[in-house]
Design a protein around this motif. Sequence first.
Motif, short mmCIF file in Angstrom:
data_model
loop_
_atom_site.label_atom_id
_atom_site.label_comp_id
_atom_site.label_asym_id
_atom_site.label_seq_id
_atom_site.Cartn_x
_atom_site.Cartn_y
_atom_site.Cartn_z
N SER A 136 0.84 -1.19 0.00
CA SER A 136 0.00 0.00 0.00
C SER A 136 0.88 1.23 0.00
N VAL A 137 0.52 2.23 -0.79
CA VAL A 137 1.31 3.45 -0.87
C VAL A 137 1.04 4.36 0.32
N HIS A 142 1.27 -3.66 4.24
CA HIS A 142 2.04 -4.30 3.18
C HIS A 142 2.05 -5.82 3.37
N PRO A 143 1.07 -6.53 2.83
CA PRO A 143 1.04 -7.99 3.00
C PRO A 143 2.28 -8.68 2.45
N GLU A 149 -4.33 -17.58 -2.68
CA GLU A 149 -5.21 -18.13 -1.65
C GLU A 149 -4.92 -17.58 -0.26
N ASP A 150 -3.77 -16.93 -0.07
CA ASP A 150 -3.42 -16.39 1.24
C ASP A 150 -3.86 -14.93 1.40
N ASN A 182 -9.33 0.36 2.17
CA ASN A 182 -7.98 0.84 1.85
C ASN A 182 -7.63 0.44 0.42
N GLN A 183 -6.86 1.30 -0.24
CA GLN A 183 -6.42 0.99 -1.60
C GLN A 183 -5.15 0.14 -1.52
N GLN A 184 -5.24 -1.07 -2.02
CA GLN A 184 -4.11 -2.01 -1.98
C GLN A 184 -3.58 -2.21 -3.38
N HIS A 185 -2.25 -2.18 -3.50
CA HIS A 185 -1.61 -2.40 -4.80
C HIS A 185 -1.09 -3.83 -4.87
N PHE A 186 -1.18 -4.42 -6.07
CA PHE A 186 -0.71 -5.79 -6.28
C PHE A 186 0.17 -5.83 -7.51
N PHE A 187 1.42 -6.24 -7.33
CA PHE A 187 2.31 -6.49 -8.45
C PHE A 187 2.18 -7.96 -8.80
N VAL A 188 1.61 -8.25 -9.96
CA VAL A 188 1.37 -9.61 -10.41
C VAL A 188 2.44 -9.94 -11.45
#
Length: 365
Positions: A136-137, A142-143, A149-150, A182-188
């Motif tokens: 998250s910015v 930050h997961p 699945e997690d 919350n706005q979460q970012h994901f780098f895939v």
Amino acid sequence: MKEIKDIVHAFDEADRMHKKMALATVVHVSGSSYRRPGARMLVTEDGQLTGAISGGCLEGDALRKAVLAITQEKNKLVVYDTTDEDDAKLGIQLGCNGIVSILFEPIDAGDPANPIAILRSVIAERKPAVLITAYSVNQGVHPGTRRVEDLPSLVQPQLSAVVAEVFASACSTHIELTVSENQQHFFVEYCHPSIALIIVGAGNDAMPLATIAHDLGWEITVVDGRGSHATTQRFPMADSLIVAKPQEAAKQLGIDERTALVLMTHNYNYDLDMLQQVSATSIRYVGMLGPAAKRNRMLDELGQKGIVFTGDFLERIYGPTGLDLGAETAAEIALSIAAEIMAVLQQKKPLHLRGKLEAIHHRES
């Protein structure tokens, strides 16, 4: 993939010594940077670095941030803005002019779902894989490196759809989703398996090719009918040595679309038989050492036996093997072969980068 392998190996070594560690991952880049998203570096508490997140200009400060993450036992996102005068000194060595976001994750070796365990699962099988790094910015949540699945069940349907698209396109991407307001970012991130190189021939000229392939992190198999040549003493960098006739050797080869084979035994009949054995496989690159006349003679002789290659397979035959680099010595020829293999399997047309009008690296959407 070599960087991931090196990081996993370094983790195992440091873990045996009971060292604390953190994984630094480039998760986003805006503008120019030496490394792109997906670049990683393992940092131990005593300052040992494996991998790289820049050309050397960020590593010093990143070491301090990694140690802080280890001490606090908390994931941390650090943004380096080399377009800002205060931060520009960090990128001045390479003339970088971009914004680089790096996520630092302390590693809990006892957690079976820790980032290194996930990286280990990616290299365990020879098939494409997708890695997800969540951060998250603004909210400071930050997961980190996770399996689909997690992650929260709320975002799993959207992420699963994106993962399917990434597999289909073979390109990494970024997405932003709302998680608990919350706005979460994901780098895939799309990960290719390592290139597998089969060197048919264990002569002296095969040794430089095996060395270069090893330095690139490729999986190396050396095949020859001579037990005196295909030895661990001559090819310590090889993952596998096969001493057998072509028909028997072919049964031991695991060939897929990330496999390249180079015929360089200097034994015409051995090379001819091996070419016949791999003709029905999905191999993407078959290189032939020697002139075009040798290639044509082989194809003609196999045609007389009723073995006629289709246009698709003919396009996968590169004879003479290698790019035209003006190579003369065995090492130079090996470089030209390795460069051509990489270009073919990465589906790139070799050219001078100074003549490329668009960005050097693919930029994620």
